[in-house]
Design a protein around this motif. Sequence first.
Motif, PDB file in Angstrom:
ATOM      1  N   LEU A   1       0.844  -1.184   0.000  1.00  0.00           N
ATOM      2  CA  LEU A   1       0.000   0.000   0.000  1.00  0.00           C
ATOM      3  C   LEU A   1       0.881   1.237   0.000  1.00  0.00           C
ATOM      4  CD1 LEU A   1      -2.703  -1.031   2.617  1.00  0.00           C
ATOM      5  CD2 LEU A   1      -3.099  -0.643   0.192  1.00  0.00           C
ATOM      6  N   ASN A   2       0.515   2.223  -0.805  1.00  0.00           N
ATOM      7  CA  ASN A   2       1.212   3.505  -0.832  1.00  0.00           C
ATOM      8  C   ASN A   2       0.478   4.582  -0.046  1.00  0.00           C
ATOM      9  OD1 ASN A   2       3.644   3.252  -2.233  1.00  0.00           O
ATOM     10  ND2 ASN A   2       2.617   3.277  -4.212  1.00  0.00           N
ATOM     11  N   GLU A   3      -0.633   4.220   0.573  1.00  0.00           N
ATOM     12  CA  GLU A   3      -1.515   5.225   1.158  1.00  0.00           C
ATOM     13  C   GLU A   3      -1.092   5.595   2.582  1.00  0.00           C
ATOM     14  OE1 GLU A   3      -2.883   4.150  -2.421  1.00  0.00           O
ATOM     15  OE2 GLU A   3      -2.624   2.700  -0.814  1.00  0.00           O
TER      16      GLU A   3
ATOM     17  N   GLY B   1      -5.295  11.275   8.276  1.00  0.00           N
ATOM     18  CA  GLY B   1      -6.145  11.255   7.102  1.00  0.00           C
ATOM     19  C   GLY B   1      -6.393   9.852   6.611  1.00  0.00           C
ATOM     20  N   ALA B   2      -6.922   9.754   5.401  1.00  0.00           N
ATOM     21  CA  ALA B   2      -7.230   8.449   4.813  1.00  0.00           C
ATOM     22  C   ALA B   2      -7.392   8.607   3.310  1.00  0.00           C
ATOM     23  CB  ALA B   2      -8.499   7.863   5.411  1.00  0.00           C
ATOM     24  N   THR B   3      -7.194   7.507   2.600  1.00  0.00           N
ATOM     25  CA  THR B   3      -7.471   7.433   1.167  1.00  0.00           C
ATOM     26  C   THR B   3      -8.495   6.332   0.929  1.00  0.00           C
ATOM     27  OG1 THR B   3      -5.280   8.225   0.512  1.00  0.00           O
ATOM     28  CG2 THR B   3      -6.526   6.983  -1.122  1.00  0.00           C
ATOM     29  N   TYR B   4      -9.544   6.669   0.211  1.00  0.00           N
ATOM     30  CA  TYR B   4     -10.575   5.687  -0.133  1.00  0.00           C
ATOM     31  C   TYR B   4     -10.277   5.137  -1.523  1.00  0.00           C
ATOM     32  CZ  TYR B   4     -15.090   3.587  -1.225  1.00  0.00           C
ATOM     33  OH  TYR B   4     -16.081   2.714  -1.586  1.00  0.00           O
ATOM     34  N   LEU B   5     -10.176   3.808  -1.616  1.00  0.00           N
ATOM     35  CA  LEU B   5      -9.848   3.131  -2.872  1.00  0.00           C
ATOM     36  C   LEU B   5     -11.081   2.461  -3.453  1.00  0.00           C
ATOM     37  CD1 LEU B   5      -6.477   1.456  -1.801  1.00  0.00           C
ATOM     38  CD2 LEU B   5      -6.779   3.584  -3.079  1.00  0.00           C
TER      39      LEU B   5
ATOM     40  N   ALA C   1     -11.276   2.145   2.779  1.00  0.00           N
ATOM     41  CA  ALA C   1     -10.572   3.333   3.253  1.00  0.00           C
ATOM     42  C   ALA C   1      -9.303   2.897   3.989  1.00  0.00           C
ATOM     43  CB  ALA C   1     -11.450   4.157   4.173  1.00  0.00           C
ATOM     44  N   VAL C   2      -8.182   3.533   3.666  1.00  0.00           N
ATOM     45  CA  VAL C   2      -6.891   3.222   4.287  1.00  0.00           C
ATOM     46  C   VAL C   2      -6.466   4.427   5.127  1.00  0.00           C
ATOM     47  CG1 VAL C   2      -4.510   2.491   3.906  1.00  0.00           C
ATOM     48  CG2 VAL C   2      -6.305   1.825   2.278  1.00  0.00           C
TER      49      VAL C   2
END
Length: 443
Positions: A30-32, A73-77, A125-126
Motif C-alpha cells: 500500500l502507498n496510502e 487522514g485516509a485514502t478511499y480506494l 478506506a486506508v
Amino acid sequence: MQNKINKLTLAIAAAAAALSSQAMAGGFQLNEQSVSGQGYSHAGRSSNVQDATIVFGNPAGMSFLDRAQVTGGATYLNVNSDIDNVESSTSIDSGVAQGGTPNGVQFPLGPVSGSSDGDMVPGTAVPFAFYAQPLSEKVHFGFGVYAPFGSKTDYEDDFQGRYFGNYTEVKVISAQPTLSYKINDQLAIGAGVTYNQVEGELRRQLPTSAAFSSEGDIDARVDGDDDAWGYNVGIIYRPVPETTLGLTYRSKVDYTLEGDFEAIAPGGNVVRADDATLDLTTPETVNFSVTQQMTDRLELMFGASWARWSRFERILVEGSQGDTITNEEQNYANAWNFAVGAQYQLNPQWVLRTGLALDNTPTNDEDRSVRIPSDDRRIFSLGAGWTPVPDLTVDLAYSYLTERGTSISQSRDDSLNELGSVSYSADYKNEAHGFGAQATYRF
C-alpha cells in the motif's frame, strides 16, 4: 475419499494464506500513508518535507520541520475489474465414474458452472496518523500508525474460479516510533523501529461431486495472525538550498502466521479442523528521491523505489505435526517503481500538485493467481493543499490507477483428488480511483 479431501482442504487454505498476505503496491504494498504525497504520486517520498507524514517517508526529514505537528487522514480506494474471455473445464477420473478406483484417465465433463462478474474488490478506506515533535535543536521525535500492506477480494458465491480462491482479506497495521538527528543545516539522519501486526481470512472452494455445483462445495477457510518487528533508516542531504536528496531503507519483516483451518460442508458441518503455521517475509524496500526548487513557487520531484520481492520464492506450510502440507514455487521478481511530480505554490494559502508513477509488478505470467490478478500499473495524480491559517493545512488528492491487461491460467489435477481435475483461465483488466483527504495541525 472424505479423509483425503479433508487433508487437501487444509493444504489449499494454507497455500492461499501465503498468496494473499502480500498486500498491494508494486503488486501488493500500500502507498496510502500520505495524501500530500499522493498529490504528486509520491515522487518526493524521501526528500519532500511537507508535514508529519515524513515520519514514514524518511525519518531524517523530521529534522527539517520547524515545529510540532500532527497529521491524520485516509485514502478511499474504489477498484474496478473486468473479466473477459473466460474458459474453464472439469473432468472426472474414468475409474471413479464407473464406480471403481481411480485409474488416472480423465473424462471431460464440461465447463465449471457459475459466473465471472469481476466485481470482487470492495471499496476500502486506508487511514493513517503521524506526530512529530522537536526535542531539541538537533533531535526530533516522531510516531506513526499506518497500513503498509493490505488487500481484499470477495468474488461472487458461484465464481467460476472458486476452486483456486474466492475470498481474501489481509490487514497489516504498523506502529513506528522514530528519532532524527540534524548534523547541520545540510545533513540529517533518522531511524525508527516498527511493530507490525498481520491478520487475515482466506477461503477457497472444493467440490464434493462430479456435478461441480457451488451449492455442494466445501468451504475451505483459514484465519490467522502474527506480530513482528522491523526497522527503517533514512538520510537527507541538501548540497544547496534549492536541492534536497533523500534515501530511505525499510527492513524486511519476518512473520510466522499461526491460524485455524476449517473445511465446512454444505449445511454448516465442519469436516476438518486443524492448526498450521506459515513462514512469511515481507520484502525490504529502498526509496531514493530528489526535490528541486526551480523557482520561488515551483518544485519538481523524481523518485525511484525498489522492493526485494525475490524473497518470496515458494509457499511452504507445515501442519500441526510438523509435516509439510504444501511447497509451491512462486518465483517473484524484485520490482521497481518510478515517479515524477510537481508542486506549484499558487499563493500563500494554496499549493497545487500533480504526478505520474510507473509501478512494476513482482508477479509472473506462469504463477499469477485469481487471488492477485494484477500487472504493471500507471498512476496519475492531482492534489491541492489549503492553509487557511498558519497552524492548519488541509490536503486533498485524487489518483487514477490503470493496470496493463493480464491473463490468468490455472489448472490443478490433484486439487480434486479422486474426482478429477479443473482449470480456469481469463483476461483481467483492473483500474482504481483513490480519493484522499488529510489535515495537519501545527503547534
